[in-house]
Design an enzyme around this catalytic site. Structure first.
Site, PDB file in Angstrom:
ATOM      1  N   ILE A 163       0.876  -1.179   0.000  1.00 29.52           N
ATOM      2  CA  ILE A 163       0.000   0.000   0.000  1.00 29.52           C
ATOM      3  C   ILE A 163       0.914   1.229   0.000  1.00 29.52           C
ATOM      4  O   ILE A 163       1.796   1.336   0.843  1.00 29.52           O
ATOM      5  CB  ILE A 163      -0.896   0.036   1.264  1.00 29.52           C
ATOM      6  CG1 ILE A 163      -1.659  -1.275   1.432  1.00 29.52           C
ATOM      7  CG2 ILE A 163      -1.818   1.249   1.267  1.00 29.52           C
ATOM      8  CD1 ILE A 163      -2.645  -1.600   0.363  1.00 29.52           C
ATOM      9  N   GLY A 213       2.176 -16.984   8.840  1.00 31.91           N
ATOM     10  CA  GLY A 213       3.413 -16.348   8.376  1.00 31.91           C
ATOM     11  C   GLY A 213       3.377 -14.833   8.489  1.00 31.91           C
ATOM     12  O   GLY A 213       4.162 -14.134   7.847  1.00 31.91           O
ATOM     13  N   GLU A 216       6.440 -11.953  13.023  1.00 29.55           N
ATOM     14  CA  GLU A 216       7.875 -11.973  12.753  1.00 29.55           C
ATOM     15  C   GLU A 216       8.439 -13.336  13.167  1.00 29.55           C
ATOM     16  O   GLU A 216       7.851 -14.038  13.999  1.00 29.55           O
ATOM     17  CB  GLU A 216       8.582 -10.878  13.574  1.00 29.55           C
ATOM     18  CG  GLU A 216       8.167  -9.458  13.219  1.00 29.55           C
ATOM     19  CD  GLU A 216       8.571  -9.059  11.803  1.00 29.55           C
ATOM     20  OE1 GLU A 216       9.751  -9.089  11.477  1.00 29.55           O
ATOM     21  OE2 GLU A 216       7.656  -8.717  11.022  1.00 29.55           O
ATOM     22  N   ASP A 227       8.151  -4.162  16.357  1.00 31.71           N
ATOM     23  CA  ASP A 227       7.882  -4.031  14.916  1.00 31.71           C
ATOM     24  C   ASP A 227       7.185  -2.687  14.653  1.00 31.71           C
ATOM     25  O   ASP A 227       7.563  -1.943  13.746  1.00 31.71           O
ATOM     26  CB  ASP A 227       7.012  -5.213  14.453  1.00 31.71           C
ATOM     27  CG  ASP A 227       6.566  -5.061  13.014  1.00 31.71           C
ATOM     28  OD1 ASP A 227       7.369  -5.345  12.107  1.00 31.71           O
ATOM     29  OD2 ASP A 227       5.410  -4.632  12.797  1.00 31.71           O
ATOM     30  N   LYS A 231       8.553   0.620  12.490  1.00 41.16           N
ATOM     31  CA  LYS A 231       7.790   1.275  11.419  1.00 41.16           C
ATOM     32  C   LYS A 231       7.571   2.756  11.756  1.00 41.16           C
ATOM     33  O   LYS A 231       7.656   3.626  10.885  1.00 41.16           O
ATOM     34  CB  LYS A 231       6.453   0.566  11.228  1.00 41.16           C
ATOM     35  CG  LYS A 231       6.618  -0.819  10.605  1.00 41.16           C
ATOM     36  CD  LYS A 231       5.348  -1.646  10.728  1.00 41.16           C
ATOM     37  CE  LYS A 231       5.492  -2.980  10.012  1.00 41.16           C
ATOM     38  NZ  LYS A 231       4.477  -3.964  10.426  1.00 41.16           N
TER      39      LYS A 231
HETATM   40  N1  HSE Z   1       4.984  -8.927  11.654  1.00 36.54           N
HETATM   41  C1  HSE Z   1       4.513  -7.816  10.898  1.00 36.54           C
HETATM   42  C2  HSE Z   1       3.104  -7.482  11.320  1.00 36.54           C
HETATM   43  C3  HSE Z   1       4.586  -8.171   9.446  1.00 36.54           C
HETATM   44  O1  HSE Z   1       2.484  -8.294  12.006  1.00 36.54           O
HETATM   45  O2  HSE Z   1       2.603  -6.422  10.973  1.00 36.54           O
HETATM   46  C4  HSE Z   1       4.425  -7.002   8.514  1.00 36.54           C
HETATM   47  O3  HSE Z   1       5.432  -6.038   8.657  1.00 36.54           O
END
Ligand code: HSE
Length: 368
Positions: A163, A213, A216, A227, A231
């Protein structure tokens, strides 16, 4: 243009990327004059290979999925990138060499991903990555190095997969300042919070995200908010000029007790979400990730399952919200495809600029 690709990391994302390139090759060639072949693959567990003649990456992906390894490793991944760039000097010179970095997030320092990016740029390659580490830990330094090398460093897949976020701002919001944002940027925790509202256990919900999947490789990176912090740092560094790392983002994750909080909030007409926030106060930028109880009519409260959203505050256009309603491997892989097309477009522009400069010089010479 035919790009020569060196794949650093050959996990789910990179394998889906080569599949997607193959599936979309007709459109990419016809509408974007882009074709690509893989010349190098280096992995942590499955070995490495290089061939200037090109590698059938789809076949290699099948072999790796069967658990077979490719060729025994001879070089470290960073040495492999340097060596591949040397052996691909012609493609590098012609701006056709691209290193595709998809190793997993290292939350201590963003390595060795950052070293991969540096080795690629100094060897004359462009870099595209789905890894959050480089933009989260070293965006300004890497952007400068890319500029000096006259190559691109792109990472659309680092946040909300394919996106457009970074592309959206860069390509479509000229002269608009992003002054802050709030968002839900981690799918695993959003899925878990939604599932726990429906009575499922923390462990059961996490197991499903691992099985799909989405979590992480080390799922504590999702649960503890790392995570989302990575970001958040990447977004703030790139879009607000901040100098954050995931470690300077104030961070609180979710715990098994979040189930009780989510159920109580739901009963009170509210929803708990793991919210990332960045605010600018003059020159000061603050960033945090923490669970928040939001009223149900908040756009972020409406996100179900794996959905993500970011609401940007801007100086000219008020708020802009981008919502990701579906997330899958294909969406992450698509981010890499879109980065490749961005490079191809800019190569056309820089070739045109080079031709114009050459012509201008020739005209001046003929006049003097
Ligand atoms: N582990 C990350 C999440 C994967 O759950 O958002 C995508 O960056």
């Amino acid at each position: 243009v035919t790009f020569d690709l060196v794949l650093v990391g050959f996990g789910n994302v990179a394998r889906r990327f080569v599949g997607l390139l193959h599936e979309r090759r007709t459109i990419l060639e016809r509408d974007h004059q882009v074709s690509a072949r893989v010349v190098g693959i280096v992995t942590r567990r499955h070995g490495q290979m290089f061939s200037l003649k090109g590698i059938d990456a789809v076949a290699v992906a099948r072999r790796v999925e069967r658990g077979e390894s490719i060729q025994p490793p001879a070089l470290s991944s960073v040495e492999f990138v340097r060596d591949a760039a040397r052996r691909s000097a012609t493609a590098a010179h012609e701006r056709r060499l691209v290193v595709v970095e998809t190793t997993t997030l290292d939350i201590a320092r963003g390595e060795p991903a950052i070293a991969h990016v540096r080795a690629a740029l100094s060897g004359g390659a462009h870099v595209i990555t789905a890894n959050k580490g480089p933009a989260a830990f070293a965006y300004h330094a890497l952007a400068r190095e890319a500029n000096r090398a006259n190559r691109r460093f792109l990472f659309e897949g680092a946040v909300m997969d394919g996106i457009p976020i970074f592309n959206l701002v860069r390509e479509t919001l000229p002269a608009v300042a992003i002054t802050g944002f709030r968002g839900v940027v981690n799918s695993t925790t959003n899925f878990m919070l939604t599932a726990m509202e429906q009575g499922r256990s923390f462990e059961d919900a996490l197991a499903e995200m691992q099985a799909r999947g989405i979590a992480e490789a080390d799922p504590t990176l999702d649960i503890d908010g790392w995570d989302a912090a990575a970001k958040t740092a990447a977004l703030a560094n790139v879009l607000l000029g901040a100098r954050l790392t995931p470690r300077t983002v104030k961070r609180q994750g979710i715990t098994p007790d979040s189930r009780r909080q989510a159920l109580e909030a739901r009963a009170a007409g509210r929803r708990v979400k793991l919210v990332a926030r960045v605010d600018r106060d003059g020159r000061r930028i603050t960033a945090s990730v923490a669970p928040e109880s939001l009223p149900e009519n908040d756009l972020l409260a409406g996100l179900e399952g794996q959905q993500n959203a970011i609401i940007f505050r801007t100086d000219l256009l008020d708020e802009i919200a981008v919502v990701q309603r579906g997330g899958s491997l294909t969406q992450t892989a698509y981010a890499l495809v879109s980065d490749l097309v961005t490079i191809a477009r800019e190569n056309v522009v820089s070739r045109a600029v080079a031709v114009r400069r050459k012509t201008t010089r020739a005209i001046r010479r003929s006049r003097s």
